[in-house]
Scaffold this active site. Structure first.
Site, short mmCIF file in Angstrom:
data_model
loop_
_atom_site.label_atom_id
_atom_site.label_comp_id
_atom_site.label_asym_id
_atom_site.label_seq_id
_atom_site.Cartn_x
_atom_site.Cartn_y
_atom_site.Cartn_z
N TYR A 147 -10.20 -8.56 -0.17
CA TYR A 147 -9.38 -7.77 0.76
C TYR A 147 -9.72 -6.28 0.62
O TYR A 147 -10.02 -5.62 1.62
CB TYR A 147 -7.91 -8.03 0.43
CG TYR A 147 -6.92 -7.35 1.35
CD1 TYR A 147 -6.75 -7.77 2.67
CD2 TYR A 147 -6.12 -6.30 0.89
CE1 TYR A 147 -5.82 -7.17 3.50
CE2 TYR A 147 -5.18 -5.70 1.72
CZ TYR A 147 -5.03 -6.13 3.02
OH TYR A 147 -4.11 -5.52 3.84
N ASP A 148 -9.69 -5.78 -0.62
CA ASP A 148 -9.89 -4.34 -0.84
C ASP A 148 -11.28 -3.90 -0.38
O ASP A 148 -11.43 -2.91 0.36
CB ASP A 148 -9.75 -3.99 -2.33
CG ASP A 148 -8.40 -4.37 -2.91
OD1 ASP A 148 -7.61 -5.03 -2.21
OD2 ASP A 148 -8.14 -4.03 -4.08
N GLN A 276 0.98 1.46 -9.70
CA GLN A 276 1.81 2.41 -8.94
C GLN A 276 1.18 2.66 -7.57
O GLN A 276 -0.03 2.59 -7.41
CB GLN A 276 1.96 3.73 -9.70
CG GLN A 276 0.64 4.33 -10.11
CD GLN A 276 0.79 5.61 -10.89
OE1 GLN A 276 1.89 6.05 -11.19
NE2 GLN A 276 -0.33 6.24 -11.22
#
Ligand code: NAD
Ligand code: UDP
Length: 312
Positions: A147-148, A276
């Site tokens: 995906y990335d 994060q």
């Protein structure tokens, strides 16, 4: 006859595509949704058939297609980790070949094209919040890489079609978005937690729940998407809500809104899960005069209501 408002939405029966389609139809524009129903659904687009200007084409974007359109909103790609990891090679094909085919179409017919890219291009980020200038920290061979890296190469194709062929591109880096029309079984954190809470199941926290995300309500996101398409900005732009929450804070919020007695169940953190994530939206504020308006609690209440209605 050419209508200067003919829109093609790839992935148009998915979560974001169906909201975008409705929004454009309400403005009186023509919309063609194209989808292979991998993660999208007929239910998401059922109400759109009442608009005379709506059409649907069942098609896979990895195959070329010829259409006369003015704007291409290229959203086709599974977005939730369980779905994009189901057939990772197909996910990379969809990002690469799908974007290549849509850029080819844009070039042929002189259409503007917007790519739905993602905050995942930043990987597990070492810069916080993430600005568009941050180059990212992405594993090329992990379980999220299909995906990335697929989205990263899709952005590269857009930039090269712009430089080499003058195609008018928009690159939207979407951060976690939620709202009605999400699949209850797509494994994404908000749909999982709401589904679990409404069914009196334990809420599953992966890892220690201290990892963070920033959640944007779908109406805000679609406003940003339309503003970006209608702007002249041809470089990557973050669109998302900059208010950051730990996953445990999110779980507590949803538990308190649905059933405060529910328990948590801790499970292993998936590999390469970013610690994060929070967008810098200075660019969107300056160029589009856009920022999200809907608070997480209000958006969750609307989403919970929709899940209650649709889980019957
Ligand atoms: P979704 O899974 O609900 O929608 C994707 C749609 O694309 C589905 O209708 C699916 O059937 C269709 N599709 C998948 N592969 C296809 C193919 N080969 N040919 C034709 N259609 C295909 O996901 P979504 O949340 O609506 O995401 C839409 C886009 O936005 C995706 O490109 C995704 O990467 C991007 N995005 C979404 C988020 C988010 O939080 N929702 C975040 C970042 C990026
Ligand atoms: N997550 C969780 N419980 C769940 C589903 C997800 O704790 O039932 C966590 C997941 O590990 C991640 C975050 O929630 O840290 C967001 O996950 P999601 O799949 O929604 O999106 P992404 O990781 O792609 O941002």
């Amino acid at each position: 006859m050419q209508n200067n408002k003919r829109n093609l939405i790839t992935g148009g029966s998915g979560f974001l595509g169906s909201h975008l389609a409705k929004s454009l139809l309400k403005k009186g524009e023509e919309v063609i949704c194209l989808d292979n129903f991998f993660t999208g659904s007929k239910e998401n687009i059922q109400e759109l058939f009442k608009f005379q200007n709506f059409e649907f084409i069942r098609h896979d974007v990895t195959e070329p297609i010829k259409l006369e359109v003015d704007k291409i909103w290229h959203l086709a790609c599974p977005a939730s980790p369980i779905h994009y990891q189901f057939n990772p090679i197909k996910t990379t094909k969809t990002s690469f070949l799908g974007t290549y085919n849509m850029l080819g179409l844009a070039k042929r017919v002189g259409a503007k094209i917007l790519l739905a890219s993602t905050s995942e291009v930043y990987g597990d980020p070492e810069e916080h919040p993430q600005k568009e200038s941050y180059k990212g920290s992405v594993n090329t061979t992990g379980i999220r890489s299909c995906y990335d890296e697929g989205k990263r190469v899709a952005e590269t194709l857009c930039a090269d079609y712009q430089r080499v062929h003058g195609v008018d591109v928009r690159i939207m880096r979407i951060f976690n978005t939620y709202g009605p029309n999400m699949r209850f079984d797509d494994g994404r954190v908000i749909s999982n937690f709401i589904f679990q809470a409404l069914n009196n199941k334990k809420i599953t926290l992966y890892g220690n729940g201290r990892q963070t995300r920033s959640f944007c309500y779908v109406d805000d996101l679609i406003d940003g998407m339309i503003l970006l398409m209608n702007s002249n900005y041809q470089y990557p732009m973050n669109i998302g809500n900059p208010k950051e929450f730990s996953i445990k804070e999110l779980a507590n919020l949803i538990r308190n809104l649905v059933n405060p007695d529910l328990e948590f169940e801790y499970k292993d953190l998936p590999l390469d899960d970013p610690k994060q994530r929070k967008p810098s939206i200075e660019l969107a504020k300056n160029i589009l005069n856009w920022e999200p308006k809907i608070e997480l609690k209000d958006g969750l209440l609307k989403t919970i209501d929709w899940f209650k209605e649709n889980l019957k």
